[in-house]
Write an enzyme that holds these catalytic residues in place. Structure first.
Site, PDB file in Angstrom:
ATOM      1  N   ASP A  25     -96.755 -18.487 -18.689  1.00 21.47           N
ATOM      2  CA  ASP A  25     -96.597 -17.617 -17.519  1.00 21.47           C
ATOM      3  C   ASP A  25     -95.267 -16.861 -17.612  1.00 21.47           C
ATOM      4  O   ASP A  25     -94.965 -16.013 -16.772  1.00 21.47           O
ATOM      5  CB  ASP A  25     -96.750 -18.389 -16.199  1.00 21.47           C
ATOM      6  CG  ASP A  25     -95.753 -19.514 -16.029  1.00 21.47           C
ATOM      7  OD1 ASP A  25     -94.970 -19.770 -16.965  1.00 21.47           O
ATOM      8  OD2 ASP A  25     -95.739 -20.150 -14.944  1.00 21.47           O
ATOM      9  N   SER A  26     -94.489 -17.140 -18.675  1.00 22.60           N
ATOM     10  CA  SER A  26     -93.322 -16.307 -19.004  1.00 22.60           C
ATOM     11  C   SER A  26     -93.733 -14.846 -19.152  1.00 22.60           C
ATOM     12  O   SER A  26     -92.889 -13.957 -19.111  1.00 22.60           O
ATOM     13  CB  SER A  26     -92.673 -16.809 -20.299  1.00 22.60           C
ATOM     14  OG  SER A  26     -93.640 -16.942 -21.318  1.00 22.60           O
ATOM     15  N   ASP A  65    -101.014 -21.434 -19.578  1.00 24.00           N
ATOM     16  CA  ASP A  65    -100.224 -21.978 -18.470  1.00 24.00           C
ATOM     17  C   ASP A  65    -100.958 -21.849 -17.146  1.00 24.00           C
ATOM     18  O   ASP A  65    -101.590 -20.816 -16.873  1.00 24.00           O
ATOM     19  CB  ASP A  65     -98.925 -21.163 -18.338  1.00 24.00           C
ATOM     20  CG  ASP A  65     -97.709 -21.938 -18.796  1.00 24.00           C
ATOM     21  OD1 ASP A  65     -97.787 -23.171 -18.910  1.00 24.00           O
ATOM     22  OD2 ASP A  65     -96.683 -21.279 -19.043  1.00 24.00           O
ATOM     23  N   LYS A  95    -101.424 -26.008 -19.493  1.00 24.24           N
ATOM     24  CA  LYS A  95    -100.100 -26.631 -19.323  1.00 24.24           C
ATOM     25  C   LYS A  95     -99.699 -26.469 -17.867  1.00 24.24           C
ATOM     26  O   LYS A  95     -99.947 -25.409 -17.281  1.00 24.24           O
ATOM     27  CB  LYS A  95     -99.075 -25.969 -20.247  1.00 24.24           C
ATOM     28  CG  LYS A  95     -97.637 -26.480 -20.013  1.00 24.24           C
ATOM     29  CD  LYS A  95     -96.680 -26.061 -21.111  1.00 24.24           C
ATOM     30  CE  LYS A  95     -96.132 -24.672 -20.970  1.00 24.24           C
ATOM     31  NZ  LYS A  95     -95.409 -24.412 -19.700  1.00 24.24           N
ATOM     32  N   GLU A  97     -96.349 -27.405 -15.010  1.00 20.17           N
ATOM     33  CA  GLU A  97     -94.965 -27.849 -14.828  1.00 20.17           C
ATOM     34  C   GLU A  97     -94.903 -28.924 -13.752  1.00 20.17           C
ATOM     35  O   GLU A  97     -95.570 -28.806 -12.721  1.00 20.17           O
ATOM     36  CB  GLU A  97     -94.090 -26.666 -14.375  1.00 20.17           C
ATOM     37  CG  GLU A  97     -93.985 -25.554 -15.398  1.00 20.17           C
ATOM     38  CD  GLU A  97     -93.138 -24.387 -14.900  1.00 20.17           C
ATOM     39  OE1 GLU A  97     -92.436 -24.515 -13.872  1.00 20.17           O
ATOM     40  OE2 GLU A  97     -93.182 -23.334 -15.558  1.00 20.17           O
ATOM     41  N   GLU A 164     -87.912 -28.699 -21.427  1.00 14.23           N
ATOM     42  CA  GLU A 164     -87.176 -27.427 -21.415  1.00 14.23           C
ATOM     43  C   GLU A 164     -85.803 -27.614 -20.773  1.00 14.23           C
ATOM     44  O   GLU A 164     -85.668 -28.266 -19.722  1.00 14.23           O
ATOM     45  CB  GLU A 164     -87.971 -26.367 -20.620  1.00 14.23           C
ATOM     46  CG  GLU A 164     -87.204 -25.053 -20.499  1.00 14.23           C
ATOM     47  CD  GLU A 164     -88.043 -23.869 -20.015  1.00 14.23           C
ATOM     48  OE1 GLU A 164     -89.232 -24.049 -19.718  1.00 14.23           O
ATOM     49  OE2 GLU A 164     -87.460 -22.770 -19.948  1.00 14.23           O
TER      50      GLU A 164
HETATM   51  O1  KIV Z   1     -94.104 -19.893 -19.879  1.00 12.70           O
HETATM   52  C1  KIV Z   1     -93.696 -20.212 -21.008  1.00 12.70           C
HETATM   53  O2  KIV Z   1     -93.598 -19.390 -21.928  1.00 12.70           O
HETATM   54  C2  KIV Z   1     -93.310 -21.599 -21.233  1.00 12.70           C
HETATM   55  C3  KIV Z   1     -92.569 -21.922 -22.485  1.00 12.70           C
HETATM   56  C4  KIV Z   1     -91.210 -21.356 -22.457  1.00 12.70           C
HETATM   57  C5  KIV Z   1     -92.574 -23.366 -22.784  1.00 12.70           C
HETATM   58  O3  KIV Z   1     -93.571 -22.436 -20.419  1.00 12.70           O
END
Ligand code: KIV
Length: 259
Positions: A25-26, A65, A95, A97, A164
């Protein structure tokens, strides 16, 4: 593991033999230009995941994500939204968080046959509660809490864990105590794997926005600006049609661009 946001990135990761493609989600920050990952929606994640899948062609594990508020409201919401990333996006795993508060969510996703990667330490979706993108786990009580989160997620069934923005010694302890593979970012060299955002790795992120721990492996941004400036200069000087290879020698029926 490297992030990817479109078919082009997927192809690059495939050709480089990267083990895991993460549609992070970056993308809210490096693709969409927001200051945080919070505005990203599940529909946007599905859209980008589908593109990456087309470029990756199954060569690496594709993880997508779960964006902010796609799993926090309830377990039912989490299963439905994770299901969209798998069914519509083509991801093979998701994934999310968070630590022990999300153990029931992880258990429910795993029971619903959705593989889950955990993510502890610096949590970009918690930016307001954390007061910015700051190193986590410096105090020993905070470090112990992150280790407890990692253990709890592993027991709940995550197949791997991202750590992280934590001290290297803490990451080393997590990697040695938790049985699943631990993948670090800004967490020192002692993890089982490393992950980087593709824009940071390639030198596409402007220096003033580059996280302190990143050493780019290429000067992609500088090279792109050089090439674009050169194109502009040649067009303005009326020299563009004189560039070598501009005219096709293959005849009028040759495809302009192969698929
Ligand atoms: O959103 C993302 O790119 C991430 C990575 C930095 C691990 O969670």
């Amino acid at each position: 593991m490297v992030t990817a946001y479109d078919a082009f990135h997927g192809r690059l990761l495939r050709e480089a033999g990267i083990d895991i493609a993460l549609v992070g989600d970056s993308l809210g920050m490096v693709v969409q230009g927001h200051d945080s990952t919070l505005p990203v929606t599940v529909s946007e994640m599905v859209y980008h995941t589908r593109m990456v899948a087309r470029g990756l062609k199954g060569a690496s594990l594709l993880v997508s994500d779960m964006p902010f508020l796609s799993y926090q409201p309830s377990i039912e919401t989490a299963i439905r939204e994770a299901g969209r990333l798998i069914k519509e996006g083509g991801a093979q795993a998701v994934k999310l968080e968070g630590g022990k508060d999300f153990v029931p969510t992880v258990r429910a996703l795993v029971s619903a046959m959705i593989p889950v990667m955990g993510h502890v330490g610096l949590l970009p979706q918690k930016i307001h509660a954390m007061g910015g993108f700051r190193l986590q786990g410096r105090e020993s009580a905070e470090g112990e809490a992150i280790l407890a989160d990692a253990r709890a997620l592993s027991q709940a069934g995550v197949f791997a864990l991202v750590v992280e923005g934590i001290p290297g010694e803490l990451a080393k302890r997590i990697a040695s105590e938790v049985p699943v593979p631990v993948i670090g970012i800004g967490a020192g060299p002692h993890t089982d794997g490393q992950v980087l955002v593709i824009h940071d790795l390639m030198g596409w992120t402007p220096a003033e926005r580059l996280p302190k721990f990143v050493r780019p492996f290429s000067r992609g941004g500088e090279e792109a600006v050089r090439a674009l400036s050169e194109f502009r200069r040649m067009v303005e000087a009326g020299q563009f049609h004189k560039t070598e290879g501009h005219d096709t020698k293959e005849g009028p029926d040759a495809p302009v661009r192969s698929q």
